[in-house]
Design an enzyme around this catalytic site. Structure first.
Site, PDB file in Angstrom:
ATOM      1  N   HIS A  16       7.401 -11.554 -11.719  1.00  0.00           N
ATOM      2  CA  HIS A  16       6.672 -11.446 -10.457  1.00  0.00           C
ATOM      3  C   HIS A  16       7.404 -12.263  -9.412  1.00  0.00           C
ATOM      4  CE1 HIS A  16       4.740 -15.250 -11.867  1.00  0.00           C
ATOM      5  NE2 HIS A  16       4.901 -15.545 -10.592  1.00  0.00           N
ATOM      6  N   ASP A  20       1.167   7.398  -0.377  1.00  0.00           N
ATOM      7  CA  ASP A  20       1.552   8.179   0.799  1.00  0.00           C
ATOM      8  C   ASP A  20       2.545   7.428   1.678  1.00  0.00           C
ATOM      9  OD1 ASP A  20      -0.013   6.199   1.783  1.00  0.00           O
ATOM     10  OD2 ASP A  20      -1.447   7.480   2.813  1.00  0.00           O
ATOM     11  N   HIS A  79       6.014   2.411  -5.578  1.00  0.00           N
ATOM     12  CA  HIS A  79       4.576   2.396  -5.330  1.00  0.00           C
ATOM     13  C   HIS A  79       3.928   1.028  -5.577  1.00  0.00           C
ATOM     14  CE1 HIS A  79       0.727   4.215  -4.653  1.00  0.00           C
ATOM     15  NE2 HIS A  79       0.267   3.664  -5.754  1.00  0.00           N
ATOM     16  N   CYS A 117       1.223   2.655   0.919  1.00  0.00           N
ATOM     17  CA  CYS A 117       0.481   2.009  -0.166  1.00  0.00           C
ATOM     18  C   CYS A 117       0.545   0.493  -0.099  1.00  0.00           C
ATOM     19  CB  CYS A 117       0.936   2.529  -1.517  1.00  0.00           C
ATOM     20  SG  CYS A 117       2.706   2.447  -1.760  1.00  0.00           S
TER      21      CYS A 117
END
Lengths: 152, 376
Positions: free
Chosen positions: B336, B160, B369, B163
């Site tokens: 990462h 939304d 996201h 996150c």
């Protein structure tokens, strides 16, 4: 009943009483902290100078996570104010943040008066006049200012 | 607002990696909306499939709500000895009431399903993630295999726009709950006080943010067991309780907003540092960026937000990127990035405790996201 929204509104009110920004006043209606009346004075040295514009602010229990519904009661002529008095202002819609209190909301609306955003017109006649015929626009604004003294 | 979110997601997608135009269509798979839909769609299945402790509770809760509304439905049909089954009977002579009942039940189910249960999902094995991309890009499937070797589980958060902050909230509180690291709590409290001063010095009125600050501090107290406060608030604070709180809008959204305040304060305080990054991202001034992309709820987070939050609170964050980048020949690797708090903020920490170099918060980033990852 004391909810987070009501507690916060009490503090909003206290702040507005103790440290009111220039040209702004507001207070909850009797017995209802969720519904406020406010007055914005037209900024000095602008066509809005001298106007006293009445507004209402309706708060919900999700305040301050959601903005109040703010509406001019006085008749307005402004590119970002609809005929029904509702206001097209980013912080009252998708750019709302709890960081704004009632004083900040009213101050933002006050500065919107002289600084319209032509990209989101709510009154197309006012928007067109503002960009094409400033003289006529200012005349219409002066009319609204005069009406604001007499209107109930 | 939805559209705007979509636009932001699009922009993030574009900025995240450069990809051949021919593949752009496939990237729709990553859009926030899509993730949301998938989440709600597979939710029912998940609840049955994954035998987690919280699972049973959720199902019970759902059934209780359902049962109570069925009961309500039956009472609506006053006196007619009507079994629950006949709700589906379309020949029933009171179609309006029937319609209303069904509507109410659906409304409740939807409210429970979307409003409550999707802020924070249950832990899932990474194979669930692989299932999502079954017919998708083989590179992604390869990467999920690599992730599967390092990470035990994933926990999804609602897409939304909040996150990142919500994932951070849950992950941090869960870490404190499990580690009972009182020193870390004392340290972060010191940083929170610094953030409070920052906001005050930036001219914000105390009462506009103090509720959000105190709610976060309250959550910290609650996850520290054996604490007087935690006993007062909740004697049996468990992970279930943490999940419930994370799904309770009145708590969850306030904590998310607390992080937004902290992030905005940090960016404004060090505007010279953040300015070039913000210009590169949105072509807006620091002030405009904070007003339009940090302070409002539902505005998505980017590396600027993560850097600022990590610095302000002194909490290192690892973000694992699941995208199609770096698909060199010879072995797929998953990128990462560790967001490590700057040394300037380390010195702010009380007691001179050093910030751990290895982040205890790991988030999985798919363009648009963030979810939570659990290392093995």
């Amino acid at each position: 009943m004391s909810t987070p929204a009501r507690k916060r509104l009490m503090r909003d009110f206290k702040r507005l009483q103790q440290d009111p920004p220039a040209g702004i006043s507001g207070a909850p209606q009797d017995n209802n902290i969720m519904f406020w009346n406010a007055v914005i004075f037209g900024p000095d040295d602008t066509p809005w100078d001298g106007g006293t514009f009445k507004l209402t602010l309706q708060f919900m229990e999700d305040y301050p996570n959601k903005p109040p519904t703010v509406r001019f009661v006085s008749r307005m002529f402004h590119p970002n104010i609809y005929a029904d008095g509702s206001i097209c202002l980013d912080i009252l819609q998708n750019q709302w943040s709890p960081i704004y209190d009632v004083a900040a909301i009213l101050t933002s609306i006050q500065s919107l008066l002289c600084d319209p955003n032509p990209n989101s017109p709510a009154n197309s006649e006012a928007a067109r006049m503002f960009s094409e015929n400033k003289r006529e626009y200012n005349r219409r604004v002066r009319e609204i200012v005069e009406q604001s003294w007499t209107a109930d | 607002m939805q559209n705007q979110d979509g636009a932001v997601a699009d922009r993030e997608k574009e900025s995240a990696v450069s990809i051949p135009i021919s593949e752009v269509d496939d990237w729709a798979n990553f859009a926030d909306d899509d993730i949301m839909q998938q989440q709600s769609a597979i939710h029912a299945e998940e609840a049955k499939k994954i035998p987690f402790v919280g699972d049973k509770y959720l199902l019970c809760c759902n059934l209780t709500v359902l049962a109570s509304y069925l009961l309500y439905a039956v009472t609506l049909f006053q006196g007619n000895s009507l079994s629950v089954v006949s709700l589906s009977n379309t020949n029933y002579p009171m179609p309006m009431k029937n319609g209303w009942t069904v509507f109410i039940i659906f409304a409740i189910l939807i409210t429970c399903g979307i409003e409550k249960f999707c802020y924070m999902e249950l832990q899932e094995p990474l194979s669930m993630l692989a299932a999502e991309y079954e017919s998708g890009s083989p590179i992604l499937l390869e990467k999920i295999k690599v992730l599967d070797q390092q990470y035990a589980a994933i926990r999804r958060t609602r897409g939304d726009g909040n996150c990142f902050f919500r994932s951070f909230m849950f992950s941090y509180l869960e870490h404190i709950l499990e580690s009972q690291d009182r020193a870390e709590v004392d340290r972060i409290k010191g940083n929170v006080e610094e953030c409070r001063k920052t906001l005050q010095s930036l001219g914000h009125t105390d009462f506009t943010f103090e509720d959000f600050f105190s709610l976060f501090l309250e959550q910290l107290e609650c996850v520290l067991q054996g604490n007087e406060d935690s006993i007062r608030f909740s004697p049996f604070f468990s992970q279930d309780e943490l999940i419930l709180r994370s799904r309770d809008q009145s708590i969850s959204d306030y904590v998310v907003m607390f992080f937004r305040f902290v992030t905005s304060g940090e960016i404004r305080k060090r505007s010279e540092f953040f300015e070039p990054f913000i210009l590169g991202l949105t072509n807006a001034t620091v002030e405009q960026f904070c007003k339009s992309s940090v302070e409002p709820m539902g505005e998505e987070s980017d590396h600027v937000h993560i850097t600022a939050l990590s610095d302000a609170l002194g909490v290192p964050i690892r973000v694992v990127y699941l995208d199609r980048s770096s698909c060199d020949i010879g072995g797929v690797s998953v990128n990462h990035h560790d967001f490590l708090p700057t040394s300037a903020n380390k010195s702010n920490a009380k007691g001179g405790s050093t910030v751990p170099v290895k982040p205890f918060i790991t988030l999985l980033y798919r363009p648009g996201h963030y979810d939570i990852l659990y290392p093995k």
